[in-house]
Design a protein around this motif. Structure first.
Motif, PDB file in Angstrom:
ATOM      1  N   GLY A  67      11.369 -74.100 -65.977  1.00  0.00           N
ATOM      2  CA  GLY A  67      11.206 -75.270 -66.835  1.00  0.00           C
ATOM      3  C   GLY A  67      11.216 -76.603 -66.125  1.00  0.00           C
ATOM      4  N   GLY A  68      11.553 -76.653 -64.845  1.00  0.00           N
ATOM      5  CA  GLY A  68      11.519 -77.916 -64.107  1.00  0.00           C
ATOM      6  C   GLY A  68      12.672 -78.830 -64.465  1.00  0.00           C
ATOM      7  N   GLY A  69      12.504 -80.105 -64.152  1.00  0.00           N
ATOM      8  CA  GLY A  69      13.529 -81.106 -64.449  1.00  0.00           C
ATOM      9  C   GLY A  69      14.462 -81.403 -63.300  1.00  0.00           C
ATOM     10  N   GLY A  70      14.279 -80.722 -62.153  1.00  0.00           N
ATOM     11  CA  GLY A  70      15.147 -80.969 -61.012  1.00  0.00           C
ATOM     12  C   GLY A  70      14.855 -82.305 -60.354  1.00  0.00           C
ATOM     13  N   LYS A  71      15.850 -82.835 -59.622  1.00  0.00           N
ATOM     14  CA  LYS A  71      15.717 -84.112 -58.934  1.00  0.00           C
ATOM     15  C   LYS A  71      15.766 -83.883 -57.420  1.00  0.00           C
ATOM     16  CE  LYS A  71      15.797 -86.500 -62.768  1.00  0.00           C
ATOM     17  NZ  LYS A  71      14.572 -87.169 -63.264  1.00  0.00           N
ATOM     18  N   ALA A  72      14.971 -84.668 -56.697  1.00  0.00           N
ATOM     19  CA  ALA A  72      14.969 -84.628 -55.236  1.00  0.00           C
ATOM     20  C   ALA A  72      15.300 -86.018 -54.707  1.00  0.00           C
ATOM     21  CB  ALA A  72      13.614 -84.171 -54.707  1.00  0.00           C
ATOM     22  N   ARG A  73      16.129 -86.049 -53.664  1.00  0.00           N
ATOM     23  CA  ARG A  73      16.484 -87.341 -53.074  1.00  0.00           C
ATOM     24  C   ARG A  73      17.001 -87.125 -51.661  1.00  0.00           C
ATOM     25  NH1 ARG A  73      20.875 -91.858 -55.264  1.00  0.00           N
ATOM     26  NH2 ARG A  73      21.181 -92.881 -53.262  1.00  0.00           N
ATOM     27  N   LEU A  80       4.483 -80.146 -59.292  1.00  0.00           N
ATOM     28  CA  LEU A  80       3.369 -80.452 -60.184  1.00  0.00           C
ATOM     29  C   LEU A  80       2.177 -79.535 -59.940  1.00  0.00           C
ATOM     30  CD1 LEU A  80       3.551 -84.354 -59.982  1.00  0.00           C
ATOM     31  CD2 LEU A  80       3.894 -82.998 -62.065  1.00  0.00           C
ATOM     32  N   LEU A  81       1.867 -79.255 -58.670  1.00  0.00           N
ATOM     33  CA  LEU A  81       0.732 -78.390 -58.353  1.00  0.00           C
ATOM     34  C   LEU A  81       0.974 -76.966 -58.826  1.00  0.00           C
ATOM     35  CD1 LEU A  81      -0.204 -79.689 -54.787  1.00  0.00           C
ATOM     36  CD2 LEU A  81      -1.626 -79.824 -56.836  1.00  0.00           C
ATOM     37  N   ARG A  82       2.204 -76.491 -58.654  1.00  0.00           N
ATOM     38  CA  ARG A  82       2.506 -75.148 -59.148  1.00  0.00           C
ATOM     39  C   ARG A  82       2.377 -75.096 -60.672  1.00  0.00           C
ATOM     40  NH1 ARG A  82       7.616 -73.867 -55.068  1.00  0.00           N
ATOM     41  NH2 ARG A  82       6.320 -73.343 -53.256  1.00  0.00           N
ATOM     42  N   GLY A  83       2.731 -76.197 -61.311  1.00  0.00           N
ATOM     43  CA  GLY A  83       2.555 -76.263 -62.759  1.00  0.00           C
ATOM     44  C   GLY A  83       1.100 -76.246 -63.176  1.00  0.00           C
ATOM     45  N   GLN A  84       0.203 -76.624 -62.251  1.00  0.00           N
ATOM     46  CA  GLN A  84      -1.236 -76.576 -62.513  1.00  0.00           C
ATOM     47  C   GLN A  84      -1.839 -75.229 -62.117  1.00  0.00           C
ATOM     48  OE1 GLN A  84      -3.418 -79.056 -63.673  1.00  0.00           O
ATOM     49  NE2 GLN A  84      -1.703 -80.379 -64.191  1.00  0.00           N
ATOM     50  N   GLY A  85      -0.978 -74.296 -61.705  1.00  0.00           N
ATOM     51  CA  GLY A  85      -1.457 -72.969 -61.328  1.00  0.00           C
ATOM     52  C   GLY A  85      -2.010 -72.871 -59.923  1.00  0.00           C
ATOM     53  N   VAL A  86      -1.701 -73.858 -59.057  1.00  0.00           N
ATOM     54  CA  VAL A  86      -2.197 -73.854 -57.680  1.00  0.00           C
ATOM     55  C   VAL A  86      -1.178 -73.149 -56.782  1.00  0.00           C
ATOM     56  CG1 VAL A  86      -2.895 -75.298 -55.725  1.00  0.00           C
ATOM     57  CG2 VAL A  86      -3.434 -76.013 -58.066  1.00  0.00           C
ATOM     58  N   LEU A 103      14.035 -78.473 -54.907  1.00  0.00           N
ATOM     59  CA  LEU A 103      13.982 -78.160 -53.477  1.00  0.00           C
ATOM     60  C   LEU A 103      13.064 -76.967 -53.273  1.00  0.00           C
ATOM     61  CD1 LEU A 103      15.144 -79.062 -50.735  1.00  0.00           C
ATOM     62  CD2 LEU A 103      16.977 -77.389 -51.045  1.00  0.00           C
ATOM     63  N   ALA A 104      12.249 -77.028 -52.222  1.00  0.00           N
ATOM     64  CA  ALA A 104      11.255 -75.991 -51.933  1.00  0.00           C
ATOM     65  C   ALA A 104      10.262 -75.847 -53.087  1.00  0.00           C
ATOM     66  CB  ALA A 104      11.912 -74.657 -51.612  1.00  0.00           C
ATOM     67  N   GLY A 105      10.058 -76.936 -53.835  1.00  0.00           N
ATOM     68  CA  GLY A 105       9.051 -76.946 -54.878  1.00  0.00           C
ATOM     69  C   GLY A 105       9.453 -76.292 -56.181  1.00  0.00           C
ATOM     70  N   ARG A 106      10.745 -76.008 -56.353  1.00  0.00           N
ATOM     71  CA  ARG A 106      11.179 -75.431 -57.623  1.00  0.00           C
ATOM     72  C   ARG A 106      12.545 -75.974 -58.008  1.00  0.00           C
ATOM     73  NH1 ARG A 106      11.953 -69.158 -57.641  1.00  0.00           N
ATOM     74  NH2 ARG A 106      12.429 -69.789 -59.776  1.00  0.00           N
ATOM     75  N   THR A 107      12.934 -75.770 -59.259  1.00  0.00           N
ATOM     76  CA  THR A 107      14.178 -76.319 -59.781  1.00  0.00           C
ATOM     77  C   THR A 107      15.306 -75.294 -59.661  1.00  0.00           C
ATOM     78  OG1 THR A 107      13.086 -77.837 -61.303  1.00  0.00           O
ATOM     79  CG2 THR A 107      15.325 -77.186 -61.857  1.00  0.00           C
ATOM     80  N   TRP A 108      16.478 -75.797 -59.271  1.00  0.00           N
ATOM     81  CA  TRP A 108      17.672 -74.965 -59.101  1.00  0.00           C
ATOM     82  C   TRP A 108      18.826 -75.581 -59.886  1.00  0.00           C
ATOM     83  CZ3 TRP A 108      16.707 -70.814 -55.803  1.00  0.00           C
ATOM     84  CH2 TRP A 108      15.590 -70.940 -54.974  1.00  0.00           C
ATOM     85  N   SER A 109      19.651 -74.737 -60.459  1.00  0.00           N
ATOM     86  CA  SER A 109      20.866 -75.192 -61.145  1.00  0.00           C
ATOM     87  C   SER A 109      22.051 -75.036 -60.197  1.00  0.00           C
ATOM     88  CB  SER A 109      21.093 -74.362 -62.412  1.00  0.00           C
ATOM     89  OG  SER A 109      22.316 -74.727 -63.032  1.00  0.00           O
ATOM     90  N   VAL A 110      22.828 -76.097 -60.045  1.00  0.00           N
ATOM     91  CA  VAL A 110      23.994 -76.048 -59.159  1.00  0.00           C
ATOM     92  C   VAL A 110      25.101 -75.248 -59.834  1.00  0.00           C
ATOM     93  CG1 VAL A 110      25.757 -77.418 -57.986  1.00  0.00           C
ATOM     94  CG2 VAL A 110      23.391 -78.263 -58.103  1.00  0.00           C
ATOM     95  N   SER A 137       6.905 -89.085 -48.031  1.00  0.00           N
ATOM     96  CA  SER A 137       8.345 -88.869 -48.186  1.00  0.00           C
ATOM     97  C   SER A 137       8.609 -87.429 -48.597  1.00  0.00           C
ATOM     98  CB  SER A 137       8.940 -89.820 -49.235  1.00  0.00           C
ATOM     99  OG  SER A 137       8.521 -89.443 -50.543  1.00  0.00           O
ATOM    100  N   ARG A 138       9.819 -86.960 -48.290  1.00  0.00           N
ATOM    101  CA  ARG A 138      10.224 -85.615 -48.697  1.00  0.00           C
ATOM    102  C   ARG A 138      10.288 -85.496 -50.213  1.00  0.00           C
ATOM    103  NH1 ARG A 138      15.505 -85.734 -44.978  1.00  0.00           N
ATOM    104  NH2 ARG A 138      15.210 -87.941 -45.467  1.00  0.00           N
ATOM    105  N   ARG A 139      10.745 -86.554 -50.846  1.00  0.00           N
ATOM    106  CA  ARG A 139      10.833 -86.527 -52.308  1.00  0.00           C
ATOM    107  C   ARG A 139       9.455 -86.340 -52.940  1.00  0.00           C
ATOM    108  NH1 ARG A 139      13.529 -91.309 -56.060  1.00  0.00           N
ATOM    109  NH2 ARG A 139      12.881 -90.492 -58.092  1.00  0.00           N
ATOM    110  N   MET A 140       8.455 -87.057 -52.412  1.00  0.00           N
ATOM    111  CA  MET A 140       7.115 -86.916 -52.967  1.00  0.00           C
ATOM    112  C   MET A 140       6.550 -85.524 -52.699  1.00  0.00           C
ATOM    113  SD  MET A 140       3.730 -89.306 -52.400  1.00  0.00           S
ATOM    114  CE  MET A 140       4.565 -90.793 -52.958  1.00  0.00           C
ATOM    115  N   VAL A 141       6.857 -84.945 -51.540  1.00  0.00           N
ATOM    116  CA  VAL A 141       6.421 -83.568 -51.255  1.00  0.00           C
ATOM    117  C   VAL A 141       6.953 -82.621 -52.320  1.00  0.00           C
ATOM    118  CG1 VAL A 141       6.748 -81.620 -49.673  1.00  0.00           C
ATOM    119  CG2 VAL A 141       6.099 -83.858 -48.770  1.00  0.00           C
ATOM    120  N   GLU A 142       8.238 -82.742 -52.629  1.00  0.00           N
ATOM    121  CA  GLU A 142       8.849 -81.849 -53.621  1.00  0.00           C
ATOM    122  C   GLU A 142       8.232 -82.052 -55.004  1.00  0.00           C
ATOM    123  OE1 GLU A 142      10.888 -79.428 -53.370  1.00  0.00           O
ATOM    124  OE2 GLU A 142      11.555 -79.582 -51.298  1.00  0.00           O
TER     125      GLU A 142
END
Length: 692
Positions: free
Chosen positions: A520-526, A267-273, A496-503, A257-262
């Motif tokens: 800091g993360g915390g964004g939602k994808a759907r 998470l991977l970027r948070g692990q330094g990948v 979106l695109a693997g990072r969090t954005w504020s509307v 799913s697209r949500r799981m990709v995001e």
């Protein structure tokens, strides 16, 4: 390069410009039937050389026979795949003084006008763009398509499994009439279980009288692959495993799913990948940047939905990682085939299961794969809504059609043999209107589809409404509007695109939202999307075999082995080696059929009042009325099968159902949801009663 399969100029450049010592054996095998004008299906894994196998002999025919103008169409399911192919085909064509053009929704109007003024020899396009050309008053159809000789259909297996395939076949029949000659059809496909049936389907109305060949590379041993199954328990754990393993390698991770990709990308970027993302709701520029950066990098990961299962080139890969099981063995083979292309590197895949249910499904799929099973591919039956769409589209194309001659445009293509009731309904409801002995587009069609020059009539799939997400002038992608309307405390954050954005603000009229990056993360994808039709009969039975004790012959980690043992313990009473199980537990009664979604939907419909109407169908079991006792109520069920019941909400997912009488639309969907053969198989087996 010495080969009779190539035009001398092509052979010279492949040897001296590209440094190729020879064609692949598969490409040599493909050339004679294509050069002889035979319909041909080429079957090989991604990057197996199918495109070159198809176009090289056609370039030779262009030169030998003096073809001019637009003579070859190259049809793909994805615009991104066309964009990826264009420079490669342009290079080959330039060696012979030939030209390749590109036409899809992202191509500028000026570029399209240039193509109409001076058509290229080969045109890359999608079925939707072909339809748009045919219904456009600004395109001289007979001039543009009058010289057509051949149509190449890339990823034909992806077309054939849904209604886009029927739409494509119907459009090809109309193009055949415009060209005034049979069009050679060349299909490029991944491995399927019934290649000759797929070839016959692609031939359309010509299947009975046109010669055809299926060409595939020599069989490779399935054992020449390193496959491992692990249980990780959660997506964060999957990210930790991916980050810890295979350092220094290029890894392609598939999610369902697209949500799981995001979420996995973040998470991977948070692990330094170093992580890149690709899915259909990212902007074309965002996907292209990610795919190009990944192709040029080392020690990195690209996380994707099935979009990278198709033939988009992302360079050499070291490893494929699969989160949970893909939906089919054929899909798994495509993904596995992304690796092992360099000398000395074997095909490989690491499958990470997130839950115990996913572990069983993954083990079942790998068991099927190990047995050499590949799903037979069958086009969806009864595409009556596509017939209705085509009748309107042809009327737009021609301006007026004869009320008795319209059938000639499809030359006996199977779905149109019973089209008269659909035509009568279109006339009765005002979508078509009589004009003497002809028909023209009616007021109802103008009202429902007439906006933007009937563009909504050119695509047979319904895209859910989405908002475009902008960071300044840069489009990032698209998101579900539900994320913009739900009540949230504090800032509204998107992933979106693997990072969090504020509307920052929302342009409701133009369906755009403007965002800025935050740390800091915390964004939602759907995203909303089509619902899965569930697990097949073959896969459900393989999962049953796993529960009964059969392990797939792949590497199993200690965690996977332990969790499989626990899963078998949970289901031990629910499998019967010789039949099925009806289990009573906590007052509920479930029939464990292990038959797949479509078979269970058929059995539940046949049970009628004996089944619990409030419980949805699932892949493995059916909930029965809890006051049933014994098994006498099963007698005769196999002799009176009923199709699944269809409600109006389900019909909304089938585009153009408004063009059909309700009973025909419901019958189409019911036929597609049913599996009578598997249902009869299950109903013929003995049943064991257990109390848990």
């Amino acid at each position: 390069m010495r080969t009779a399969a190539l035009h001398p100029t092509l052979a010279y450049h492949l040897t001296n410009t590209m440094g190729w010592p020879s064609l692949r054996p598969f490409q040599e095998k493909a050339s004679p039937p294509i050069a002889e004008g035979r319909d041909t299906l080429l079957i090989a894994p991604t990057a197996g050389g199918k495109t070159e196998a198809a176009v090289f002999p056609l370039f030779g025919l262009m030169e030998e026979r003096g073809w001019t103008g637009l003579t070859v169409l190259y049809v793909c399911p994805l615009k991104a795949l066309l964009n990826n192919l264009l420079p490669r085909l342009e290079r080959y064509a330039a060696w012979l003084g030939r030209r390749v053009g590109l036409w899809h929704g992202d191509v500028s109007a000026s570029r399209r006008q240039a193509i109409l003024r001076d058509p290229p020899d080969i045109l890359l396009t999608t079925p939707e763009s072909l339809e748009a050309m045919l219904v456009s008053r600004g395109v001289d159809h007979r001039r543009l398509f009058g010289g057509l000789r051949t149509v190449i259909v890339d990823e034909v297996h992806a077309f054939a499994r849904d209604d886009r395939g029927w739409h494509l076949l119907a459009v090809l029949e109309r193009l055949t009439r415009l060209a005034g000659r049979p069009l050679q059809r060349v299909g490029l496909s991944a491995t399927v279980g019934n290649p000759h049936d797929l070839m016959s389907w692609l031939q359309g109305s010509g299947s009975a009288d046109r010669p055809a060949d299926v060409v595939a590379p020599d069989e490779e041993a399935a054992a020449a692959a390193d496959v491992e199954l692990d249980y990780v328990g959660s997506l964060p754990n999957a990210a930790r495993v991916i980050a810890a393993l295979h350092g220094g390698e290029k890894r392609l991770v598939f999610c369902d799913s697209r949500r799981m990709v995001e979420e996995l990308g973040e998470l991977l970027r948070g692990q330094g990948v170093t992580t890149f993302l690709s899915h259909s709701s990212l902007s074309a520029d965002e996907r292209r940047r990610a795919e190009e950066a990944f192709a040029q990098a080392r020690d990195c990961v690209i996380v994707s939905t099935s979009t990278l299962e198709l033939g988009i080139d992302v360079g050499d890969l070291d490893r494929v990682i699969q989160i949970n099981a893909p939906w089919s063995v054929a899909s798994f083979l495509q993904r596995l085939g992304r690796t092992g292309r360099r000398a000395g590197l074997r095909r490989n895949c690491l499958v990470l299961a997130l839950t115990r249910h996913d572990l069983l499904a993954s083990a079942g799929l790998l068991l099927l794969w190990s047995r050499g099973y590949v799903e037979p591919l069958h086009a969806p039956p009864q595409p009556r809504h596509i017939v209705a769409q085509q009748l309107l589209a042809l009327t737009l194309q021609e301006g007026r059609i004869g009320d008795a001659l319209w059938i000639d445009w499809w030359r006996g293509l199977a779905p149109f043999e019973s089209a008269q009731p659909i035509l009568d309904h279109l006339i009765r409801d005002g979508y078509l209107e009589r004009d003497g002995e002809g028909l023209h587009v009616g007021a109802q069609a103008e009202q429902r589809f007439g906006r933007r020059n009937f563009m909504d009539l050119t695509a047979v799939f319904t895209a859910p409404p989405e908002f475009t997400v902008m960071n300044g002038d840069t489009e990032i992608g698209r998101t579900d509007p539900a994320l913009l309307t739900a009540a949230v405390p504090g800032s509204r954050l998107l992933l979106l695109a693997g990072r969090t954005w504020s509307v920052e603000w929302i342009d409701w009229k133009r369906r755009r939202c403007f965002v800025s990056p935050v740390d800091g993360g915390g964004g939602k994808a759907r995203w909303s999307g089509a619902q899965s039709v569930g697990t097949s009969f073959a896969l459900s039975r393989a999962v049953r075999d796993v529960v009964l004790g059969t392990d797939p012959p792949v590497g199993l980690t200690r965690r996977a082995t332990g969790e499989l043992s626990l899963a078998r313990g949970e289901h031990r009473d629910l499998v019967h080696p010789d039949g099925t199980v009806i289990a009573r537990e906590n007052g509920d009664l479930h029939w464990w059929t292990w038959a797949g979604y479509r078979a269970n939907a058929t059995i539940k419909a046949t049970l009628g009042a004996l089944a619990d109407p409030t419980h949805p169908v699932d892949d493995l079991s059916i909930r029965l009325r809890n006051d049933l006792t014994g098994t006498g109520w099963r007698r005769g069920l196999a002799d009176r099968l009923r199709p699944p019941a269809i409600d109006d909400r389900a019909l909304n997912g089938l585009k153009f159902t408004a063009l059909l009488p309700r009973e025909l639309a419901a019958d189409t969907l019911a036929t597609r949801l049913a599996d009578p053969v598997a249902a009869v198989f299950v109903l013929s087996k003995p049943v064991r009663l257990v109390v848990r």
